[in-house]
Design a protein around this motif. Structure first.
Motif, mmCIF file in Angstrom:
data_model
loop_
_atom_site.group_PDB
_atom_site.id
_atom_site.type_symbol
_atom_site.label_atom_id
_atom_site.label_comp_id
_atom_site.label_asym_id
_atom_site.label_seq_id
_atom_site.Cartn_x
_atom_site.Cartn_y
_atom_site.Cartn_z
ATOM 1 N N ASP A 3 0.857 -1.181 0.000
ATOM 2 C CA ASP A 3 0.000 0.000 0.000
ATOM 3 C C ASP A 3 0.898 1.238 0.000
ATOM 4 N N GLN A 5 0.196 4.350 -0.510
ATOM 5 C CA GLN A 5 -0.346 5.514 0.194
ATOM 6 C C GLN A 5 -0.114 5.406 1.700
ATOM 7 N N ALA A 6 -0.216 4.198 2.215
ATOM 8 C CA ALA A 6 0.074 4.000 3.638
ATOM 9 C C ALA A 6 1.549 4.260 3.923
ATOM 10 N N TYR A 7 2.432 3.798 3.008
ATOM 11 C CA TYR A 7 3.865 4.059 3.112
ATOM 12 C C TYR A 7 4.110 5.568 3.146
ATOM 13 N N LYS A 8 3.483 6.277 2.225
ATOM 14 C CA LYS A 8 3.633 7.731 2.154
ATOM 15 C C LYS A 8 3.148 8.405 3.436
ATOM 16 N N GLN A 9 2.037 7.967 3.963
ATOM 17 C CA GLN A 9 1.489 8.571 5.186
ATOM 18 C C GLN A 9 2.427 8.364 6.370
ATOM 19 N N GLU A 10 3.004 7.178 6.462
ATOM 20 C CA GLU A 10 3.941 6.905 7.562
ATOM 21 C C GLU A 10 5.194 7.764 7.429
ATOM 22 N N THR A 12 5.377 10.661 5.938
ATOM 23 C CA THR A 12 4.990 12.046 6.213
ATOM 24 C C THR A 12 4.990 12.309 7.716
ATOM 25 N N SER A 343 10.653 -0.835 7.521
ATOM 26 C CA SER A 343 10.249 -1.692 8.636
ATOM 27 C C SER A 343 11.390 -1.883 9.620
ATOM 28 N N LYS A 346 11.711 1.254 11.657
ATOM 29 C CA LYS A 346 10.643 1.331 12.664
ATOM 30 C C LYS A 346 10.895 0.375 13.827
#
Length: 399
Positions: A3, A5-10, A12, A343, A346
């Motif tokens: 995903d 977009q999820a990668y981008k949101q994290e 950001t 990952s 994180k």
């Protein structure tokens, strides 16, 4: 399925975290500029020397962060860095900037390390992009002219490594204790071309363009190992290679950065050539990947010794380098490796309690002791830049 977009949101959210940490902890409110050292428990050493690279990278980071987000809160950080560089690091007699000053801003190590000057040029040109102040562009052009006058090798091309305060030769030119004492290094050339390309975007000068092309030629002919794809690190004046370690972080950083520099001058031949190199070098860098998604630090081919540490900056560069290879090839393995790098960060590098990233971890994932969270080399440039680049690329992607 990844995903994006999820990668981008994290990313950001993480970019905001990184910038907030530096805004909160780094400014030296007593003596000006930024603390020379902050330990991993966020305690500043108010007496620590202040490094040129730290201040130049803070300037670049917060200038770029403003252009990325148009958040006015980032401008005072960049202005603070720029003003401190101009007031305390700049040698008004012999030109250039000192390698370090003491905690109160007095000259300490007055050598002229071209690597450090390149980062100042990188920062100045980014600050000009943010402010459009004519005197900032003038300072950047002056620095380019000085590097060309003092460091450029007119016979063999490339740039010599370091000089004393009045530009005389040095017996010891090394950037750090772990480096070989040679006239020319891959690391310095990588950051010269990075700075020159950034300046060219705002000042498309003919000589500057020619030097960027010559630097691309240097990497193509001398610095990328034709057999292995790894970067060669140290050379004498005539480009005879001095065998040394494999630096996986420099491999993956150069893979995407050289391509970006070719794109800055919009040269179709060099863009294609550096796209080819990007995949070749990235494939070589995968040799340094561990099963946990992290990138090992270095490997010494002569002794077959692997440095079993995972430092913060190669992981940041890996996120971007692997993504760039995916962008070129559509090979989803590279995209997965980019996500795996994130990952790993994180899981093992983020300080979720205090903010920012720790310096690195050892083989068992224990945190490396005695390493700063902010200091001479630990700056917000690698991780903030990777976040900004990936946010932009994911937003533009058409896969």
């Amino acid at each position: 399925m990844i995903d994006l977009q999820a990668y981008k949101q994290e990313l950001t959210a993480e970019l905001d975290n990184i910038l907030h940490y530096w805004m909160t902890h780094a400014p030296d409110t007593l003596n000006g500029g930024f603390y020379g050292s902050i330990d991993r428990f966020d305690l500043p050493d108010a007496g620590a020397p202040k490094g040129l690279v730290l201040h130049a990278r803070i300037l670049w980071t917060f200038s770029a962060a403003f252009s990325h987000s148009l958040d006015q809160d980032y401008l005072p950080m960049a202005a603070r860095a720029y003003d401190y560089l101009r007031t305390h690091f700049t040698d008004t007699v012999y030109g250039g900037l000192y390698w370090s000053v003491d905690a109160k801003g007095q000259p300490l190590n007055t050598r002229k390390q071209i690597y450090g000057l390149a980062f100042c040029l990188y920062g100045y040109s980014e600050w000009y992009k943010a402010t459009r102040r004519a005197e900032v562009l003038e300072a950047a052009i002056d620095l380019f002219t000085l590097i060309e006058e003092k460091s450029f090798d007119t016979l063999n091309h490339g740039y010599r490594e370091a000089f004393d305060h009045n530009w005389q030769p040095l017996a010891d030119m090394r950037l750090s204790d772990k480096d070989a004492n040679e006239q020319k290094t891959m690391n310095t050339h990588l950051h010269i071309i990075e700075a020159y390309a950034n300046l060219y975007r705002h000042w498309p000068d003919a000589l500057l363009r020619r030097r960027i092309v010559q630097l691309l030629e240097v990497f193509d002919e001398h610095m990328i190992d034709k057999q292995s794809g790894h970067l060669l690190l140290f050379f004498n004046d005539q480009w005879q290679v001095r065998p040394d370690v494999i630096s996986y972080g420099h491999d993956i950083e150069a893979a995407w950065l050289l391509q970006q520099c070719a794109e800055a001058i919009d040269d179709a031949h060099w863009i294609e050539r550096m796209r080819q190199h990007a995949v070749f070098i990235t494939k070589a860098a995968t040799e340094g990947l561990d099963k946990d998604g992290g990138l090992w630090y270095e490997f010494d081919p002569s002794s077959r010794q692997l440095v079993k540490e995972k430092h913060w900056w190669p992981q940041a560069e890996a996120m971007l380098g692997f993504y760039n290879a995916w962008d070129i090839t559509n090979n989803d393995t590279y995209l997965q490796q980019s996500v795996n790098s994130w990952s790993f960060i994180k899981n093992y590098l983020l300080d979720l309690t205090r903010g920012e990233w720790v310096w690195g971890v050892k083989e068992d994932h224990s945190i490396m002791e005695g390493k700063d969270k902010a200091g001479f080399w630990k700056c917000p440039y690698h991780n903030a830049r990777a976040c900004m680049e990936l946010i932009k690329r994911i937003g533009n992607q058409s896969h």
